[in-house]
Design a protein around this motif. Sequence first.
Motif, PDB file in Angstrom:
ATOM      1  N   GLY A  28       0.572  -1.207   0.092  1.00  0.00           N
ATOM      2  CA  GLY A  28       0.033   0.071   0.087  1.00  0.00           C
ATOM      3  C   GLY A  28       0.705   1.207  -0.023  1.00  0.00           C
ATOM      4  O   GLY A  28       2.190   1.050   0.144  1.00  0.00           O
ATOM      5  N   GLU A  46      -3.852   4.138   0.643  1.00  0.00           N
ATOM      6  CA  GLU A  46      -4.280   3.105  -0.093  1.00  0.00           C
ATOM      7  C   GLU A  46      -3.766   1.660   0.274  1.00  0.00           C
ATOM      8  O   GLU A  46      -2.452   1.617   0.346  1.00  0.00           O
ATOM      9  CB  GLU A  46      -4.492   3.027  -1.384  1.00  0.00           C
ATOM     10  CG  GLU A  46      -5.197   1.889  -2.421  1.00  0.00           C
ATOM     11  CD  GLU A  46      -5.401   2.315  -3.678  1.00  0.00           C
ATOM     12  OE1 GLU A  46      -5.080   1.327  -4.356  1.00  0.00           O
ATOM     13  OE2 GLU A  46      -5.754   3.267  -3.895  1.00  0.00           O
ATOM     14  N   ILE A  47      -4.531   0.517   1.047  1.00  0.00           N
ATOM     15  CA  ILE A  47      -3.754  -0.694   1.243  1.00  0.00           C
ATOM     16  C   ILE A  47      -4.484  -1.817   0.231  1.00  0.00           C
ATOM     17  O   ILE A  47      -5.761  -1.667   0.086  1.00  0.00           O
ATOM     18  CB  ILE A  47      -4.141  -1.016   2.685  1.00  0.00           C
ATOM     19  CG1 ILE A  47      -3.272  -0.349   3.558  1.00  0.00           C
ATOM     20  CG2 ILE A  47      -3.518  -2.582   2.634  1.00  0.00           C
ATOM     21  CD1 ILE A  47      -1.926   0.177   3.458  1.00  0.00           C
ATOM     22  N   ASP A  48      -3.567  -2.482  -0.406  1.00  0.00           N
ATOM     23  CA  ASP A  48      -4.115  -3.537  -1.489  1.00  0.00           C
ATOM     24  C   ASP A  48      -4.921  -4.515  -0.704  1.00  0.00           C
ATOM     25  O   ASP A  48      -4.731  -4.709   0.387  1.00  0.00           O
ATOM     26  CB  ASP A  48      -3.077  -4.268  -2.010  1.00  0.00           C
ATOM     27  CG  ASP A  48      -3.210  -5.326  -2.966  1.00  0.00           C
ATOM     28  OD1 ASP A  48      -4.118  -6.291  -2.941  1.00  0.00           O
ATOM     29  OD2 ASP A  48      -2.706  -5.282  -4.218  1.00  0.00           O
ATOM     30  N   HIS A  49      -6.369  -4.725  -1.025  1.00  0.00           N
ATOM     31  CA  HIS A  49      -7.278  -5.691  -0.623  1.00  0.00           C
ATOM     32  C   HIS A  49      -6.638  -6.977  -0.065  1.00  0.00           C
ATOM     33  O   HIS A  49      -6.982  -7.396   0.940  1.00  0.00           O
ATOM     34  CB  HIS A  49      -8.237  -5.847  -1.388  1.00  0.00           C
ATOM     35  CG  HIS A  49      -9.207  -4.707  -2.079  1.00  0.00           C
ATOM     36  ND1 HIS A  49      -9.748  -4.052  -0.906  1.00  0.00           N
ATOM     37  CD2 HIS A  49      -9.237  -3.947  -2.902  1.00  0.00           C
ATOM     38  CE1 HIS A  49     -10.553  -2.948  -1.301  1.00  0.00           C
ATOM     39  NE2 HIS A  49     -10.216  -2.857  -2.671  1.00  0.00           N
ATOM     40  N   ALA A  50      -5.317  -7.409  -0.747  1.00  0.00           N
ATOM     41  CA  ALA A  50      -4.975  -8.835  -0.422  1.00  0.00           C
ATOM     42  C   ALA A  50      -4.346  -8.472   0.988  1.00  0.00           C
ATOM     43  O   ALA A  50      -3.990  -9.688   1.546  1.00  0.00           O
ATOM     44  CB  ALA A  50      -3.778  -9.113  -1.510  1.00  0.00           C
ATOM     45  N   ALA A  52      -5.693  -6.512   3.527  1.00  0.00           N
ATOM     46  CA  ALA A  52      -6.377  -5.612   4.281  1.00  0.00           C
ATOM     47  C   ALA A  52      -6.493  -6.605   5.740  1.00  0.00           C
ATOM     48  O   ALA A  52      -6.311  -7.779   5.725  1.00  0.00           O
ATOM     49  CB  ALA A  52      -8.079  -5.619   3.638  1.00  0.00           C
ATOM     50  N   GLY A  53      -6.981  -5.660   6.639  1.00  0.00           N
ATOM     51  CA  GLY A  53      -6.940  -6.406   8.091  1.00  0.00           C
ATOM     52  C   GLY A  53      -6.030  -6.658   8.921  1.00  0.00           C
ATOM     53  O   GLY A  53      -5.850  -7.338   9.977  1.00  0.00           O
ATOM     54  N   ARG A  54      -4.849  -5.902   8.440  1.00  0.00           N
ATOM     55  CA  ARG A  54      -3.559  -6.301   9.236  1.00  0.00           C
ATOM     56  C   ARG A  54      -2.918  -5.268  10.037  1.00  0.00           C
ATOM     57  O   ARG A  54      -1.891  -5.343  10.260  1.00  0.00           O
ATOM     58  CB  ARG A  54      -2.280  -7.157   8.127  1.00  0.00           C
ATOM     59  CG  ARG A  54      -2.611  -8.058   7.497  1.00  0.00           C
ATOM     60  CD  ARG A  54      -1.500  -8.516   6.636  1.00  0.00           C
ATOM     61  NE  ARG A  54      -2.093  -9.664   5.831  1.00  0.00           N
ATOM     62  CZ  ARG A  54      -1.066 -10.443   5.075  1.00  0.00           C
ATOM     63  NH1 ARG A  54       0.138 -10.208   5.287  1.00  0.00           N
ATOM     64  NH2 ARG A  54      -1.435 -11.322   4.335  1.00  0.00           N
TER      65      ARG A  54
END
Length: 113
Positions: A28, A46-50, A52-54
């Motif tokens: 990201g 922006e963080i790449d969806h792959a 996410a949640g980290r």
Amino acid sequence: MTDDAEITVTRNDEKGRYEIHLDETIAGFTEFLPDRHGRLVFPHTEIDHAFAGRGLATILVGRALADAAARGETVVPVCPFIVKYLHKNEVDGLDVYWRPTVDESGSDAIERV
């Protein structure tokens, strides 16, 4: 990508952004551009969806703002994530210029970059 991947944040002046890497992969970025006063405007993160949640956006923004502070730069938070981060976290030595809102200025004439 494993959970023990090395996380690094680098400043990419050519692209006008800070990038977060997991090992060698860019996960990201947060963009910046100077305004006419030389302040760094941060409009988007922006963080790449792959990835996410980290919690990578928090790490990215924290390190980017700490680096800007160490360089003596003034930041203008526009990105909603960065605005939220700064309301919850202190960044030692960071000079922040908060853009006036319509309610504070009495008009909708907000300085453009």
